[in-house]
Design a protein around this motif. Structure first.
Motif, PDB file in Angstrom:
ATOM      1  N   SER A 192     -17.898   6.381 -20.555  1.00  0.00           N
ATOM      2  CA  SER A 192     -17.876   5.283 -19.585  1.00  0.00           C
ATOM      3  C   SER A 192     -19.016   5.395 -18.595  1.00  0.00           C
ATOM      4  O   SER A 192     -19.643   4.390 -18.227  1.00  0.00           O
ATOM      5  CB  SER A 192     -16.535   5.289 -18.844  1.00  0.00           C
ATOM      6  N   GLU A 193     -19.314   6.615 -18.140  1.00  0.00           N
ATOM      7  CA  GLU A 193     -20.416   6.808 -17.204  1.00  0.00           C
ATOM      8  C   GLU A 193     -21.740   6.398 -17.845  1.00  0.00           C
ATOM      9  O   GLU A 193     -22.591   5.790 -17.196  1.00  0.00           O
ATOM     10  CB  GLU A 193     -20.471   8.258 -16.744  1.00  0.00           C
ATOM     11  N   GLY A 194     -21.893   6.730 -19.120  1.00  0.00           N
ATOM     12  CA  GLY A 194     -23.099   6.331 -19.830  1.00  0.00           C
ATOM     13  C   GLY A 194     -23.210   4.819 -19.935  1.00  0.00           C
ATOM     14  O   GLY A 194     -24.302   4.257 -19.829  1.00  0.00           O
ATOM     15  N   ALA A 195     -22.073   4.153 -20.121  1.00  0.00           N
ATOM     16  CA  ALA A 195     -22.059   2.693 -20.209  1.00  0.00           C
ATOM     17  C   ALA A 195     -22.501   2.058 -18.895  1.00  0.00           C
ATOM     18  O   ALA A 195     -23.293   1.108 -18.884  1.00  0.00           O
ATOM     19  CB  ALA A 195     -20.660   2.205 -20.580  1.00  0.00           C
ATOM     20  N   VAL A 196     -22.002   2.588 -17.777  1.00  0.00           N
ATOM     21  CA  VAL A 196     -22.372   2.041 -16.473  1.00  0.00           C
ATOM     22  C   VAL A 196     -23.849   2.273 -16.180  1.00  0.00           C
ATOM     23  O   VAL A 196     -24.551   1.385 -15.688  1.00  0.00           O
ATOM     24  CB  VAL A 196     -21.491   2.637 -15.355  1.00  0.00           C
ATOM     25  N   ARG A 197     -24.342   3.463 -16.512  1.00  0.00           N
ATOM     26  CA  ARG A 197     -25.775   3.735 -16.321  1.00  0.00           C
ATOM     27  C   ARG A 197     -26.621   2.772 -17.150  1.00  0.00           C
ATOM     28  O   ARG A 197     -27.662   2.291 -16.687  1.00  0.00           O
ATOM     29  CB  ARG A 197     -26.105   5.188 -16.702  1.00  0.00           C
ATOM     30  N   TRP A 198     -26.165   2.494 -18.368  1.00  0.00           N
ATOM     31  CA  TRP A 198     -26.924   1.607 -19.251  1.00  0.00           C
ATOM     32  C   TRP A 198     -26.992   0.197 -18.687  1.00  0.00           C
ATOM     33  O   TRP A 198     -28.064  -0.415 -18.662  1.00  0.00           O
ATOM     34  CB  TRP A 198     -26.310   1.587 -20.654  1.00  0.00           C
ATOM     35  N   ILE A 199     -25.842  -0.353 -18.215  1.00  0.00           N
ATOM     36  CA  ILE A 199     -25.887  -1.716 -17.697  1.00  0.00           C
ATOM     37  C   ILE A 199     -26.700  -1.786 -16.407  1.00  0.00           C
ATOM     38  O   ILE A 199     -27.392  -2.780 -16.164  1.00  0.00           O
ATOM     39  CB  ILE A 199     -24.476  -2.313 -17.484  1.00  0.00           C
ATOM     40  N   GLU A 200     -26.651  -0.722 -15.603  1.00  0.00           N
ATOM     41  CA  GLU A 200     -27.475  -0.692 -14.396  1.00  0.00           C
ATOM     42  C   GLU A 200     -28.956  -0.756 -14.751  1.00  0.00           C
ATOM     43  O   GLU A 200     -29.728  -1.499 -14.133  1.00  0.00           O
ATOM     44  CB  GLU A 200     -27.181   0.565 -13.583  1.00  0.00           C
ATOM     45  N   ASP A 201     -29.350   0.009 -15.764  1.00  0.00           N
ATOM     46  CA  ASP A 201     -30.750   0.012 -16.191  1.00  0.00           C
ATOM     47  C   ASP A 201     -31.154  -1.345 -16.774  1.00  0.00           C
ATOM     48  O   ASP A 201     -32.265  -1.830 -16.532  1.00  0.00           O
ATOM     49  CB  ASP A 201     -30.985   1.113 -17.220  1.00  0.00           C
ATOM     50  N   GLU A 202     -30.251  -1.953 -17.553  1.00  0.00           N
ATOM     51  CA  GLU A 202     -30.544  -3.255 -18.153  1.00  0.00           C
ATOM     52  C   GLU A 202     -30.746  -4.324 -17.084  1.00  0.00           C
ATOM     53  O   GLU A 202     -31.690  -5.120 -17.158  1.00  0.00           O
ATOM     54  CB  GLU A 202     -29.399  -3.671 -19.095  1.00  0.00           C
ATOM     55  N   VAL A 203     -29.856  -4.341 -16.100  1.00  0.00           N
ATOM     56  CA  VAL A 203     -29.981  -5.329 -15.028  1.00  0.00           C
ATOM     57  C   VAL A 203     -31.225  -5.046 -14.186  1.00  0.00           C
ATOM     58  O   VAL A 203     -31.954  -5.969 -13.796  1.00  0.00           O
ATOM     59  CB  VAL A 203     -28.716  -5.341 -14.148  1.00  0.00           C
ATOM     60  N   ALA A 204     -31.497  -3.761 -13.932  1.00  0.00           N
ATOM     61  CA  ALA A 204     -32.656  -3.390 -13.105  1.00  0.00           C
ATOM     62  C   ALA A 204     -33.970  -3.821 -13.744  1.00  0.00           C
ATOM     63  O   ALA A 204     -34.913  -4.212 -13.038  1.00  0.00           O
ATOM     64  CB  ALA A 204     -32.658  -1.884 -12.865  1.00  0.00           C
TER      65      ALA A 204
END
Length: 238
Positions: free
Chosen positions: A188-200
């Protein structure tokens, strides 16, 4: 949620989270959902889910609120009878915003779940979760939306979905590459990091339903032109 929390976006991301509502959901999936809720809260993001008080939905709600996060539960009015699925009557009733939808089916609820969202995270679940996932993957496949979609593949639950996408790609059934439609993360932590990077990095170019409305207007305009052309042809015959 306190105003002192900051993230690199300067605002909270609205993250739609799909997952099981079953009271028999394995503990590993519930714990992964708690981790999702915690990670979203720590990033100052909003967790939007189906408002269930059991299963993965309950886990992500508990994880987010226990970490000081904000949760929005979107629930159909049919589930309010006897509080069968609504988390509002649980331990965090005062901290959870509940949005109630109506209609003869779940279409309004599904639309409200993703309305204005910045990303979608999918936890293990049954047919309802799969329906929500594939509907949004379909919208992304045909270019209606570009919202990041990430699946948390706890204990390999979604391995077959990953294989299905690869097979569809190899058989040339997709308009986009599998990795452009759905991303898979083990945690789950990896998923949140991924969406943060995608949006950024600005991967989201069409907000949920805004693109659909624009396309609908374009289609209506095209149909109007065709109708006028057909009328002109018919009039010329007379």
């Amino acid at each position: 949620m306190t105003d002192t929390k900051k993230n690199k976006y300067g605002r909270s991301l609205r993250v739609t989270c799909y997952g099981s509502s079953s009271s028999k959901t394995p503990e590993a999936y519930i714990e992964a959902s708690r981790e999702l809720g915690r990670a979203l809260a720590e990033g100052n993001h909003i967790c939007v889910n189906g408002g269930g008080k059991t299963g993965c939905m309950s886990g992500m709600t508990d994880g987010a609120i226990n970490a000081g996060g904000k949760v929005v539960g979107v629930i159909h009015e049919m589930f309010l009878a006897g509080r069968a699925e609504c988390a509002e009557d649980g331990a965090h009733a005062s901290l959870l915003e509940i949005v109630v939808t109506g209609g003869p089916d779940l279409q309004e609820r599904k639309k409200k779940l993703v309305e204005g969202c910045d990303a979608i995270v999918v936890m293990p679940g049954g047919p309802g979760t799969w329906d929500e996932l594939w509907e949004m993957a379909c919208s992304k496949n045909i270019g209606l939306v570009s919202v990041p979609i990430v699946v948390v593949n706890t204990d390999g639950f979604y391995d077959n979905f990953k294989h299905m996408l690869k097979r569809a790609d190899s058989d040339e059934l997709l308009y986009r590459k599998p990795e452009e439609l759905v991303h898979f993360e083990d945690t789950s932590e990896g998923a949140v990091r991924w969406i943060e990077d995608e949006v950024a990095r600005g991967s989201v170019t069409k907000s949920i339903f805004r693109g659909i409305n624009q396309n609908s207007s374009a289609i209506s305009s095209a149909l109007h032109k065709i109708k006028k052309s057909n009328n002109a042809i018919q009039n010329s015959k007379w």
